[in-house]
Design an enzyme around this catalytic site. Sequence first.
Site, PDB file in Angstrom:
ATOM      1  CG  HIS A   1      -0.250   0.005   2.523  1.00 12.65           C
ATOM      2  ND1 HIS A   1       0.568  -1.017   2.912  1.00 12.65           N
ATOM      3  CD2 HIS A   1      -0.251   0.907   3.529  1.00 12.65           C
ATOM      4  CE1 HIS A   1       1.048  -0.751   4.121  1.00 12.65           C
ATOM      5  NE2 HIS A   1       0.567   0.418   4.506  1.00 12.65           N
TER       6      HIS A   1
ATOM      7  CB  CYS B   1     -33.116   1.392  -6.742  1.00 10.42           C
ATOM      8  SG  CYS B   1     -33.117   3.170  -6.495  1.00 10.42           S
TER       9      CYS B   1
END
Length: 403
Positions: free
Chosen positions: A71, A154
Site C-alpha cells: 500500500h 433502483c
Amino acid sequence: MAKIIIGITSSIAIYKTLDLVSRLRKDGHPVFCLLTRHAQKMISQQTFNAVSGTNTDSSMFNRKTPGLFPHLDIAKEADLFAVIPATANIIGKLACGLADDMLTTTALAVSCQKILAPAMNSAMWHNYIVRANISRLKEFGYTIIEPDDGMLACGDHGQGRLKDISIIYEIIISFCRSRLVKSKNSIYPAIAGKRVLITAGGSIEMIDPVRFIGNSSSGKMGRELALEASAAGCIVHYYYGNISSEIPPAEHSEHFTTAEDLFNRLVKIIDSIDILIMAAAVADFKPAVCEESKIKKSERFNLPLISTIDVLKSLKKRSGQIFAGFAAETGSFKNNALKKCREKNCDLIIMNPVGGAAGIGSDYNEVTVFEPDGRESASGVKPKNEIAKFIMEKINEKAKQIF
Ligand code: CTP
C-alpha cells in the site's frame, strides 16, 4: 504520463469505471485498480487488470505479487488517487480515516490529489451523515465530483447517478495535465508549477437566520480561470462562495460565506501563494446587526448597513507575489479601475463592465486588463473560457517580470 490509482467500490455504476480505465490506458496513463472486497463480487480484479493492462493486487495478505508494504509502494508513486464509484460506505470510512483494506490504507498513504465520484440512491446521498462525511472530505482536500440527477438503478429518481463518465474523464485528464505540464511545455511557462489561488462566486451577509445580502455571481469566470490555470500546470487553490457553477478540479478547494470569513481563510494561506486572482464578488455591505430570530414582516423596514472588510485591500502582499483583482464597473471605467488597482495593491486589474449580455451570471464576458501604469488591453466579447485564456496570458506576461 500520470500514475493513477482508481479505487473501485460496490455501486452498480461500477461497470462504467471499466470504460474510464480503458480510456485512461489508451492515453498512456498507468492505472492501478484497487477493488474493495464487495466490488470484486460484482466485477473481478482480473477484468480490471485486463482493461488497465496493469497487474494490481487489491488484497493485503496472501498476495501474488512481491513487496512487504504494497500500500505504501503504490501510494508513493501515485500522481492521482480517485475512487470511482464511491459508495456511502467508503465515503464514511475515508471521512473517519479507517484503514482496513488495500484501498483505505492506500488512501491514507497517498500525498497526491484525491478525487471521489460518489454513486448511490438519492436518499442515501441526502442522508445527513453522508452530507457531513462529504463536507469533512472536502475539508481534507478531496475533490468531490457530485452525482447527477436522474433515474437511478433502483428505479427511484433523484440525485445519485455517477457523473457522466466523459466528464469524470475530463476532470482526471485536467488533473493529470496540471501535474505533468513541465515549464517548457506549458502554454504559460512563467506560471507553470506556481501556486495560484482563485476566489469565485459571491459572498453572503446574513440579515437574520433565513435572509441574506448576496449577489448574482455564478462563479463561472473563476471556474474557467481555475481550469485554465490547471491546464497551464499551476497548483490551483479554489475558494468559492455562493455559486451556481460546478467546482473545478483543484489541488484544494474551500467554501467561504462572508467577506470576513473569506479574509480569515486567505490570511492563513496567502504567504504560500504565488498568484492571487480575486474573481469573487464580495458584498460591500452587511447588516449592522444580524438578528438572531427571523424578522417579522411589516409595512416598512429599515436595515442599517455597515461596510464589510475589503478583503483584497487588507491582505498583506509579500514581495514576489502577483495580485490580480477584478473591477465591476458601470461608469468612468478606466479611472475607477486604475484607482482600485492602486488602492488594492494589484499588479493587474481586470475590469468588466456591468450590464449587457456579458458579465455576471452570463457564459460570456468582456474585460479590459489594466496595469498600474495605465497600460490596457481589451478582450472583446468572448465565451468565459476564452476570456480566461486572455487573462492568463496577461498574468503570464506579468509573471515574466516578477518571478
Ligand atoms: N473586493 C474585496 N473585498 C470587498 C469588495 C471587493 O476583496 N469587500 C475585491 C473583489 O474581489 C475584486 C475587487 O476587490 O477583485 C474590486 O471589487 P469591486 O466590487 O469592483 O469594487 P469595490 O472595491 O467593491 O468598489 P465599488 O463597489 O465601490 O466599485
